[in-house]
Design a protein around this motif. Structure first.
Motif, mmCIF file in Angstrom:
data_model
loop_
_atom_site.group_PDB
_atom_site.id
_atom_site.type_symbol
_atom_site.label_atom_id
_atom_site.label_comp_id
_atom_site.label_asym_id
_atom_site.label_seq_id
_atom_site.Cartn_x
_atom_site.Cartn_y
_atom_site.Cartn_z
ATOM 1 N N THR A 81 1.155 -1.494 -0.105
ATOM 2 C CA THR A 81 -0.483 0.108 -0.128
ATOM 3 C C THR A 81 1.304 1.228 0.193
ATOM 4 O OG1 THR A 81 -1.767 -1.089 1.622
ATOM 5 C CG2 THR A 81 -1.595 1.569 1.655
ATOM 6 N N ILE A 82 0.436 2.223 -1.049
ATOM 7 C CA ILE A 82 1.534 3.241 -1.214
ATOM 8 C C ILE A 82 0.726 4.183 -0.923
ATOM 9 C CG2 ILE A 82 2.868 5.114 -2.640
ATOM 10 C CD1 ILE A 82 3.661 2.579 -4.555
ATOM 11 N N ASN A 390 -1.459 3.091 10.111
ATOM 12 C CA ASN A 390 -1.028 1.873 9.823
ATOM 13 C C ASN A 390 -1.442 0.854 8.447
ATOM 14 O OD1 ASN A 390 -1.836 -0.952 9.276
ATOM 15 N ND2 ASN A 390 -3.474 -1.178 10.512
ATOM 16 N N LYS A 391 -0.264 1.353 7.089
ATOM 17 C CA LYS A 391 -0.299 1.027 6.513
ATOM 18 C C LYS A 391 -0.478 0.330 5.637
ATOM 19 C CE LYS A 391 3.320 3.505 4.538
ATOM 20 N NZ LYS A 391 4.901 4.365 4.614
ATOM 21 N N THR A 392 -1.372 -0.708 6.259
ATOM 22 C CA THR A 392 -1.415 -1.793 5.434
ATOM 23 C C THR A 392 -3.519 -1.381 5.686
ATOM 24 O OG1 THR A 392 -2.060 -3.665 7.268
ATOM 25 C CG2 THR A 392 0.466 -2.781 6.501
ATOM 26 N N VAL A 417 -4.378 -1.417 18.527
ATOM 27 C CA VAL A 417 -5.057 -1.272 17.965
ATOM 28 C C VAL A 417 -5.671 -0.962 16.590
ATOM 29 C CG1 VAL A 417 -6.757 -3.788 17.387
ATOM 30 C CG2 VAL A 417 -5.687 -3.654 19.489
ATOM 31 N N ILE A 418 -5.267 -1.154 16.024
ATOM 32 C CA ILE A 418 -5.307 -0.172 14.934
ATOM 33 C C ILE A 418 -5.918 -0.760 13.364
ATOM 34 C CG2 ILE A 418 -4.995 2.140 13.050
ATOM 35 C CD1 ILE A 418 -2.413 2.752 15.198
ATOM 36 N N ARG A 419 -6.856 0.263 13.181
ATOM 37 C CA ARG A 419 -7.516 -0.465 11.508
ATOM 38 C C ARG A 419 -7.094 0.256 10.805
ATOM 39 N NH1 ARG A 419 -13.974 0.458 11.817
ATOM 40 N NH2 ARG A 419 -12.716 2.785 12.675
ATOM 41 N N GLY A 420 -7.197 -1.183 9.521
ATOM 42 C CA GLY A 420 -6.259 -0.914 8.765
ATOM 43 C C GLY A 420 -6.996 0.509 7.458
ATOM 44 N N GLY A 421 -5.043 1.360 7.000
ATOM 45 C CA GLY A 421 -5.764 2.564 6.876
ATOM 46 C C GLY A 421 -5.896 3.957 7.148
#
Length: 473
Positions: A81-82, A390-392, A417-421
């Motif tokens: 993910t960029i 969270n860069k995923t 805990v961090i959700r994606g993006g």
């Protein structure tokens, strides 16, 4: 001085260009051509077209593998993910592409234009439909001259319907790289797309229809800048489609079994097939011209004519100016080597940066209201805001720590805990005994650890430096 002495002899030295453009009112009727170069161009074009169409439908871990989500400001390229802060990669990729184009052009001329340029690929696809529905070049010319009737109406209508279908597919596919393909397909089928999504699909469909159906080589000669600056990269060792004047002239028709030398003729029988198959409608025998896209159609046409006449192939061929003049062609020359070195360096930098993209990001912001404060326990406290990204695209767990401040009290959560993006803004404080701090400013490092990765993986840990302020002892 008398009139005879004042007279100046003037000689017209303007080159006599013999044009055989098969056009009526500027329209070029391209004759169908087969041969090794046309097979290569056709197969390569279908492969690239297939990749373009299939691209948005490829999945990776249940998600669209190639998605350039402008609204969410992230580009998904398979497992990577960029984000906007990684867009240096885009600049490097553009530099790699530019120097690759310079390198290939210096070596092989405009093969990009002839074989892989989208304008060329779509133009030949449209010409293919034109041939199937309206017939050969001569039949298309006659059809255009004929009065309107049932035959002309249905053929023209079928052709434009096919062109519009390809154009809509192109517009839809292009936008599907920026909007999730499955959602876009459902919205298009139910006519429920937003205004701007629908606008851009139709806009790119209109551009495809206009460029490949109507403008064609006008795009190449009058709009695309490449045909203008290509000469800066050409030299006498560049391989281009060229006509061997020494061997071909003087040109003229002759019986197949006649000896051209006895007739005072060269190998060119002046059949004009090289002009009739040219998508730009030029005569390659007039010399290298900026309209030529190096597609090789004239090479195949001429080779087949030479075969029928029993002559050696190569009257028109991919060759160099030095070779035509019976000189040595130098492949490894300073300009080509220079382009190659720069391109290799750019590729190495791109690969290094792409492989170094971290799956998370961290930014530390100090409290600007005060350097420090003293707690009721007599400790010195500094306050920070940690921004963790969270860069995923998956929900991940991270551990937080600090280095460089021994026995410090961490006030705040040390596992999040961090959700994606998503980006988490986390206020935390550090408190330490001032007697244990030798200097008023202490260098510290915040550490974030990705719990889902192997701890030996260099991408599992990310550090960010900051300062801890205390009173002067």
């Amino acid at each position: 001085m008398n009139d005879k002495q004042q007279q100046i002899n003037v000689k017209d030295v303007t080159p006599q260009v013999r044009s055989h453009r098969p056009t009526d009112d500027g329209h070029i009727y391209v004759r169908a051509q087969t041969g090794q170069w046309q097979r290569l161009r056709k197969y390569l074009g279908w492969v690239l077209m297939s990749i373009f169409i299939v691209g948005p439908w490829m999945t990776w871990n249940g998600r669209q593998a190639l998605l350039f989500d402008v609204e969410q400001q992230r580009f998904q390229v398979f497992a990577t993910t960029i984000w906007p802060q990684d867009l240096t990669l885009l600049a490097l990729l553009l530099m790699v592409s530019a120097f690759a184009l310079f390198f290939v052009t210096t070596f092989l001329g405009r093969v990009w234009c002839g074989y892989v340029c989208p304008q060329t690929i779509w133009t030949f696809i449209f010409i293919w439909f034109e041939e199937k529905l309206e017939g050969s070049a001569n039949k298309r010319r006659q059809l255009d001259k004929a009065p309107w009737g049932f035959n002309k109406i249905w053929r023209k209508s079928a052709k434009h319907i096919a062109w519009l279908a390809v154009s809509l597919l192109t517009g839809f596919t292009f936008i599907a790289y920026f909007v999730p393909a499955k959602e876009l397909a459902l919205e298009m089928l139910t006519f429920s797309t937003s205004f701007w999504v629908g606008f851009w699909v139709l806009f790119f469909a209109f551009c495809t229809y206009g460029n490949a159906g109507w403008m064609r080589t006008i795009m190449c000669t009058h709009i695309c800048p490449y045909s203008r600056f290509q000469s800066a990269m050409f030299d006498k060792d560049t391989y281009t489609v060229s006509y061997d004047v020494e061997r071909g002239e003087s040109r003229g028709p002759r019986p197949r079994k006649a000896d051209p030398k006895e007739l005072g003729l060269g190998d060119c029988i002046d059949c004009n097939l090289c002009v009739q198959v040219c998508p730009a409608g030029i005569d390659i025998r007039d010399g290298l011209q900026y309209e030529c896209i190096n597609c090789g159609a004239c090479v195949d046409a001429c080779d087949q004519t030479m075969d029928r006449m029993g002559y050696e192939r190569g009257l028109i061929s991919y060759t160099t100016e030095h070779k035509l003049r019976h000189k040595v062609t130098h492949v490894a020359r300073p300009k080509l080597i220079g382009y190659g070195i720069v391109m290799a360096l750019m590729v190495a930098a791109f690969v290094y940066m792409a492989s170094s993209i971290m799956p998370m990001g961290i930014e530390i912001i100090r409290d600007r209201n005060q350097l420090y404060r003293e707690t009721n326990e007599g400790l010195i406290e500094n306050t920070y805001t940690m921004k963790i990204m969270n860069k995923t695209l998956d929900t991940e767990t991270y551990r937080l720590n600090v280095e460089g401040l021994e026995d410090a009290n961490w006030i705040g959560p040390q596992e999040v805990v961090i959700r994606g993006g998503e980006i988490l803004s986390l206020p935390i404080s550090l408190a330490a005994d001032s007697y244990l701090l030798p200097d008023p400013v202490t260098d510290i490092t915040f550490v974030i650890t990705h719990t889902g990765l192997d701890q030996d993986d260099p991408k599992a840990t990310l550090r960010n430096k900051s300062k801890f302020f205390s009173p002067i002892n």
